[in-house]
Design an enzyme around this catalytic site. Structure first.
Site, PDB file in Angstrom:
ATOM      1  N   LYS A 274       0.839  -1.197   0.000  1.00  0.00           N
ATOM      2  CA  LYS A 274       0.000   0.000   0.000  1.00  0.00           C
ATOM      3  C   LYS A 274       0.878   1.252   0.000  1.00  0.00           C
ATOM      4  O   LYS A 274       2.003   1.226   0.490  1.00  0.00           O
ATOM      5  CB  LYS A 274      -0.865   0.037   1.270  1.00  0.00           C
ATOM      6  CG  LYS A 274      -1.928  -1.025   1.394  1.00  0.00           C
ATOM      7  CD  LYS A 274      -2.664  -0.855   2.715  1.00  0.00           C
ATOM      8  CE  LYS A 274      -3.711  -1.937   2.930  1.00  0.00           C
ATOM      9  NZ  LYS A 274      -4.845  -1.811   2.026  1.00  0.00           N
ATOM     10  N   ARG A 348     -10.264 -11.518   2.152  1.00  0.00           N
ATOM     11  CA  ARG A 348     -11.140 -12.566   1.610  1.00  0.00           C
ATOM     12  C   ARG A 348     -10.497 -13.940   1.716  1.00  0.00           C
ATOM     13  O   ARG A 348     -11.197 -14.947   1.777  1.00  0.00           O
ATOM     14  CB  ARG A 348     -11.505 -12.234   0.165  1.00  0.00           C
ATOM     15  CG  ARG A 348     -10.352 -12.213  -0.818  1.00  0.00           C
ATOM     16  CD  ARG A 348     -10.665 -11.466  -2.103  1.00  0.00           C
ATOM     17  NE  ARG A 348     -10.783 -10.028  -1.856  1.00  0.00           N
ATOM     18  CZ  ARG A 348     -11.129  -9.134  -2.783  1.00  0.00           C
ATOM     19  NH1 ARG A 348     -11.402  -9.527  -4.011  1.00  0.00           N
ATOM     20  NH2 ARG A 348     -11.208  -7.855  -2.491  1.00  0.00           N
TER      21      ARG A 348
END
Length: 501
Positions: A274, A348
């Protein structure tokens, strides 16, 4: 923070301040029911004083009025409640009461160094209003002080209520506030002080205090069990992952509810790193698992007659020489293979293992909650969560449960055509689409749907925005961790116990 219920009149109560409510009217702020005695003690000048001070009744506005010795308390705090729907004699929306109580308590405690006793003379004419005022006040008084050198001032809250059965509502409010405060504390804790093993240890403390059954799988047990998603995400960190399973199983339970929460204690993005600014709030990426833990604490304390199992899928997503790489293939719990195209789509992966593992619990309803996608914030903003499901009735029931709990959730679809983007050339699935960035929140939901046990009603709550407040405080919501979804999960369990789900 202590909570009391009293039938004392607001102009005679012993406290440092008394909170009254005002609504927004065309002519200015209008006092709500419960202020008659205060107005009388002030010689009928309350409305005029509010007008002189410029009070508008706007929701969350707090106007301080010195009592001048005409009340037992030295200070009156008039808190705005917004428009009075249906007039002041109608029942007040519980969320308006929660927010008003929270805003008032937060404003009165701001900057305090000493203890304070606050009486709340907001409408509390029945158990629903009592519970709303009590919960809002308790949540508004929250402060995270772990890293402060100055201790937090103590606060004593007294709800002035004339409902004969006010005590149970107040007790429930205390249970919910304790659960939300636990979640806020966990989310606000620095990531070096809440690595996966520490988070699991905190869950063990909660389980021991509440009588919950608990199992914690460490990295060796995860490897033996085939939890490839959790292991893959956690393999880049020196702090190995954990899977925690908690169970509340009362005799004669009305059904089985399974809750699964994403617990990424820090999310760097892994090798798909990120930007630096985007990492500043990533200690909050375990908010889903924290909400499940808080909900389990509250469900047990309330003694809800439903079997509830909570999974906390905990890992730290870090870049290193041992981290998973884009194009690695993971074998998830149950055997499905996943090509990892982006290591920053890690939530996920850990949730997929927990969802697949829940088949052994034979759930009637399966709910997962996660700070899953930035796309959720783009679509719904920072205060509204998204709800997706494999059953429209369940999706709508969850949204309604959230509304009654006082949390903003919005129903979202799972368009079948978007699932095509998750096709992989080498594995059963890819963790992100390779050719499109559209509908990211929905695609993530479609990925999770692949791991839901056959025939089980399932809903997915994406709380990426609501879980962490990066703006200013508002109502009973502080800056930082909010405890989002905790009350909704408890309400879902209550609805199952009541036969609504």
């Amino acid at each position: 923070m202590t909570l009391h219920i009293s039938e004392a009149s607001p102009h005679l109560v012993e406290a440092d301040a008394v909170v009254i409510g005002v609504t927004k009217e065309a002519g200015g702020a209008l006092p709500v029911p419960g202020t008659k005695d205060v107005d009388g003690a002030l010689g009928g000048t309350l409305a005029q004083t509010l007008a002189t001070l410029g009070a508008t009744g706007e929701a969350g506005e707090v106007t301080r009025i010195p009592s001048g010795g005409r009340l037992t308390v030295p200070l009156i705090a008039a808190v705005g409640m917004g428009d009075a729907a249906g007039g002041n004699d109608a029942a007040f929306d519980p969320e308006a009461l929660r927010r008003a109580a929270g805003a008032a308590v937060r404003a009165l405690l701001a900057g305090r160094t000493g203890d304070m006793c606050i009486a709340l003379a907001l409408p509390a004419r029945d158990p629903a209003e009592v519970g709303a005022v009590a919960l809002g006040a308790l949540l508004g008084g929250y402060a995270f002080r772990r890293y402060r050198t100055e201790p937090a001032p103590g606060a004593s809250l007294t709800v002035l209520a004339h409902a004969g059965d006010a005590a149970p509502a107040a007790e429930r409010a205390q249970v919910l506030a304790d659960a939300v405060s636990l979640v806020r504390d966990l989310v606000n804790t620095g990531p070096s002080d809440l690595v996966p093993a520490m988070f699991a240890a905190r869950a063990e403390q909660v389980a021991a205090a509440g009588g919950l059954a608990i199992t914690v799988l460490d990295e060796d047990a995860l490897a033996d069990g085939g939890y490839g998603g959790i292991l893959g995400v956690g393999q880049g960190s020196v702090n190995p992952p954990r899977l925690v399973r908690l169970e509340h199983a009362p005799e004669g339970a009305a059904g089985t509810l399974v809750l699964a929460g994403k617990g990424i204690t820090f999310d760097s993005g892994g090798l798909s790193l990120k930007p630096a600014k985007s990492m500043e709030s990533m200690k909050s990426d375990m908010s889903g698992a924290a909400a499940v833990l808080g909900a389990m604490q509250a469900i047990t304390a309330l003694g809800l007659p439903v079997r509830v199992i909570g999974y906390l899928a905990i890992a730290e997503n870090m870049p290193s020489g041992s981290a998973q790489r884009p194009s690695d293939v993971l074998t998830m719990f149950g055997g499905t293979t996943v090509e990892v195209l982006n290591t920053d789509a890690e939530g996920r992966l850990v949730l997929a293992d927990a969802l697949a593992a829940s088949a052994a619990d034979s759930p009637d309803v399966l709910i997962d909650v996660a700070t899953l996608t930035g796309a959720q914030v783009v679509a719904l903003g920072p205060r509204v969560g998204g709800v997706m499901a494999n059953n429209d009735g369940l999706r709508d029931a969850v949204v309604d449960a959230a509304r009654r709990a006082g949390e903003a959730m919005w129903p979202m679809p799972l368009p079948a055509e978007l699932a095509k983007g998750l096709e992989s050339t080498v594995a059963d699935l890819a963790n992100v689409p390779s050719d499109s960035r559209g509908g990211g929140m929905l695609v993530a939901g479609l990925f999770l749907k692949e791991f839901v046990p056959s025939g089980v009603r399932w809903a997915h709550l994406d709380i990426a925005g609501p879980a962490f407040n990066e703006g200013g405080p508002h109502g009973y919501t502080p800056k930082g961790g909010t405890g989002a979804a905790t009350r909704t999960l408890v309400q879902i369990a209550q609805d199952m116990a009541d036969g609504r789900l």
